[in-house]
Design a protein around this motif. Structure first.
Motif, mmCIF file in Angstrom:
data_model
loop_
_atom_site.group_PDB
_atom_site.id
_atom_site.type_symbol
_atom_site.label_atom_id
_atom_site.label_comp_id
_atom_site.label_asym_id
_atom_site.label_seq_id
_atom_site.Cartn_x
_atom_site.Cartn_y
_atom_site.Cartn_z
ATOM 1 N N ALA A 35 41.826 -163.851 13.877
ATOM 2 C CA ALA A 35 42.586 -164.822 14.670
ATOM 3 C C ALA A 35 41.700 -165.464 15.740
ATOM 4 N N THR A 36 40.879 -164.671 16.392
ATOM 5 C CA THR A 36 39.965 -165.198 17.417
ATOM 6 C C THR A 36 38.995 -166.198 16.799
ATOM 7 N N ARG A 37 38.504 -165.875 15.609
ATOM 8 C CA ARG A 37 37.567 -166.773 14.926
ATOM 9 C C ARG A 37 38.254 -168.070 14.516
ATOM 10 N N ILE A 38 39.443 -167.969 13.948
ATOM 11 C CA ILE A 38 40.156 -169.167 13.467
ATOM 12 C C ILE A 38 40.659 -170.024 14.629
ATOM 13 N N ILE A 39 41.296 -169.402 15.609
ATOM 14 C CA ILE A 39 41.930 -170.158 16.692
ATOM 15 C C ILE A 39 40.918 -170.664 17.711
ATOM 16 N N LEU A 40 39.995 -169.797 18.113
ATOM 17 C CA LEU A 40 39.066 -170.164 19.186
ATOM 18 C C LEU A 40 37.671 -170.535 18.689
ATOM 19 N N GLY A 41 37.396 -170.254 17.417
ATOM 20 C CA GLY A 41 36.099 -170.632 16.852
ATOM 21 C C GLY A 41 34.956 -169.718 17.250
ATOM 22 N N VAL A 42 35.259 -168.513 17.689
ATOM 23 C CA VAL A 42 34.201 -167.561 18.041
ATOM 24 C C VAL A 42 34.405 -166.277 17.259
ATOM 25 N N GLY A 43 33.323 -165.754 16.740
ATOM 26 C CA GLY A 43 33.424 -164.554 15.930
ATOM 27 C C GLY A 43 32.543 -163.441 16.450
ATOM 28 N N VAL A 44 33.149 -162.279 16.623
ATOM 29 C CA VAL A 44 32.438 -161.058 16.971
ATOM 30 C C VAL A 44 33.091 -159.930 16.188
ATOM 31 N N THR A 45 32.464 -158.766 16.178
ATOM 32 C CA THR A 45 33.028 -157.654 15.412
ATOM 33 C C THR A 45 34.160 -156.951 16.149
ATOM 34 N N ASP A 46 34.199 -157.065 17.503
ATOM 35 C CA ASP A 46 35.235 -156.372 18.274
ATOM 36 C C ASP A 46 35.718 -157.264 19.413
ATOM 37 N N SER A 47 36.560 -158.217 19.069
ATOM 38 C CA SER A 47 37.057 -159.177 20.056
ATOM 39 C C SER A 47 37.948 -158.534 21.106
ATOM 40 N N PHE A 91 46.761 -159.166 27.203
ATOM 41 C CA PHE A 91 45.651 -158.628 26.422
ATOM 42 C C PHE A 91 44.795 -159.705 25.748
ATOM 43 N N GLU A 92 45.314 -160.931 25.626
ATOM 44 C CA GLU A 92 44.520 -161.989 24.999
ATOM 45 C C GLU A 92 43.276 -162.336 25.821
ATOM 46 N N PHE A 93 43.184 -161.818 27.041
ATOM 47 C CA PHE A 93 42.013 -162.083 27.873
ATOM 48 C C PHE A 93 40.728 -161.609 27.203
ATOM 49 N N CYS A 94 40.811 -160.579 26.362
ATOM 50 C CA CYS A 94 39.605 -160.076 25.680
ATOM 51 C C CYS A 94 38.979 -161.170 24.810
ATOM 52 N N SER A 95 39.799 -161.843 24.033
ATOM 53 C CA SER A 95 39.305 -162.948 23.209
ATOM 54 C C SER A 95 38.917 -164.136 24.083
ATOM 55 N N GLU A 96 39.688 -164.377 25.129
ATOM 56 C CA GLU A 96 39.412 -165.518 26.002
ATOM 57 C C GLU A 96 38.041 -165.404 26.662
ATOM 58 N N ILE A 97 37.653 -164.207 27.082
ATOM 59 C CA ILE A 97 36.345 -164.023 27.706
ATOM 60 C C ILE A 97 35.238 -164.504 26.773
ATOM 61 N N ILE A 98 35.338 -164.122 25.507
ATOM 62 C CA ILE A 98 34.310 -164.499 24.530
ATOM 63 C C ILE A 98 34.314 -166.009 24.323
ATOM 64 N N TRP A 99 35.492 -166.590 24.224
ATOM 65 C CA TRP A 99 35.634 -168.037 24.050
ATOM 66 C C TRP A 99 35.038 -168.789 25.238
ATOM 67 N N ARG A 100 35.384 -168.364 26.440
ATOM 68 C CA ARG A 100 34.864 -169.030 27.648
ATOM 69 C C ARG A 100 33.355 -168.858 27.755
ATOM 70 N N ALA A 101 32.839 -167.716 27.367
ATOM 71 C CA ALA A 101 31.388 -167.502 27.371
ATOM 72 C C ALA A 101 30.701 -168.460 26.399
ATOM 73 N N LYS A 102 31.283 -168.628 25.215
ATOM 74 C CA LYS A 102 30.723 -169.573 24.230
ATOM 75 C C LYS A 102 30.787 -171.003 24.751
ATOM 76 N N GLN A 103 31.891 -171.363 25.419
ATOM 77 C CA GLN A 103 32.013 -172.711 25.981
ATOM 78 C C GLN A 103 30.908 -172.988 27.008
ATOM 79 N N GLN A 104 30.484 -171.949 27.711
ATOM 80 C CA GLN A 104 29.446 -172.088 28.731
ATOM 81 C C GLN A 104 28.040 -171.865 28.155
ATOM 82 N N ASP A 105 27.950 -171.704 26.835
ATOM 83 C CA ASP A 105 26.676 -171.483 26.145
ATOM 84 C C ASP A 105 25.932 -170.249 26.672
ATOM 85 N N LEU A 106 26.700 -169.197 26.972
ATOM 86 C CA LEU A 106 26.103 -167.959 27.440
ATOM 87 C C LEU A 106 25.590 -167.145 26.257
ATOM 88 N N LYS A 107 24.594 -166.319 26.510
ATOM 89 C CA LYS A 107 24.022 -165.462 25.473
ATOM 90 C C LYS A 107 24.863 -164.196 25.353
#
Length: 166
Positions: free
Chosen positions: A81-93, A115-131
């Motif tokens: 769901a995180t990959r489809i909705i937010l466009g970011v993929g990790v093994t443990d969102s 609890f959706e904050f876990c996925s949101e953190i990854i999405w926001r990090a990707k938006q900011q081009d963080l490593k």
């Protein structure tokens, strides 16, 4: 501190805002249900510091030994769901064990309370081009930790809230 329980996302947001205001170079989140081994804090911090990442996620899904099947399935559904909705993929969102660099503390702004904050953190990090990188961690499940945190019913609420975020 919140006068009422506003959710894990709100608590994490407050903690990261405190770290930002206080000028901390690092911040670490860890689930309060005993699910994470304290020594895994060292692994995520070492990866963050030595290899210059901005966000290090402790992944229970790289090695699922000891993880109940129902949690594996639920986590994989939320990863998809995180990959489809937010466009970011990790093994443990949904991992609660994360380490943030100063740059990540400054740039990631969580808006979710649940609890959706876990996925949101990854999405926001990707938006900011963080490593971002994941490191394998141990999953510890007890009767107590199985009663706490996310369950597969919450997954539907998380997916609904991720759609709202997008």
């Amino acid at each position: 501190s919140h006068l009422i329980n506003m959710g894990s996302g709100a608590a994490t947001r407050t903690g990261l805002e405190y770290a930002k205001r206080s000028g901390y170079n690092y911040a670490v989140t860890i689930d309060a249900d005993g699910q994470h081994a304290p020594q895994d804090l060292i692994h995520v911090l070492r990866k963050l510091n030595n290899e210059k990442y901005d966000l290090v996620i402790g992944s229970r899904m790289i090695n699922t030994k000891g993880m109940p099947l129902i949690r594996i399935v639920g986590n994989r559904v939320l990863n998809i769901a995180t990959r489809i909705i937010l466009g970011v993929g990790v093994t443990d969102s949904q991992s609660g064990l994360k380490a943030f660099s100063r740059k990540a503390i400054e740039l990631i702004e969580i808006r979710s309370n649940g609890f959706e904050f876990c996925s949101e953190i990854i999405w926001r990090a990707k938006q900011q081009d963080l490593k971002i990188v994941e490191v394998p961690i141990e999953a510890i499940y007890t009767q107590y930790s199985l009663k706490k945190g996310q369950n597969n019913i919450n997954a539907l609420r998380i997916i609904k809230n991720l759609l709202k975020q997008k």
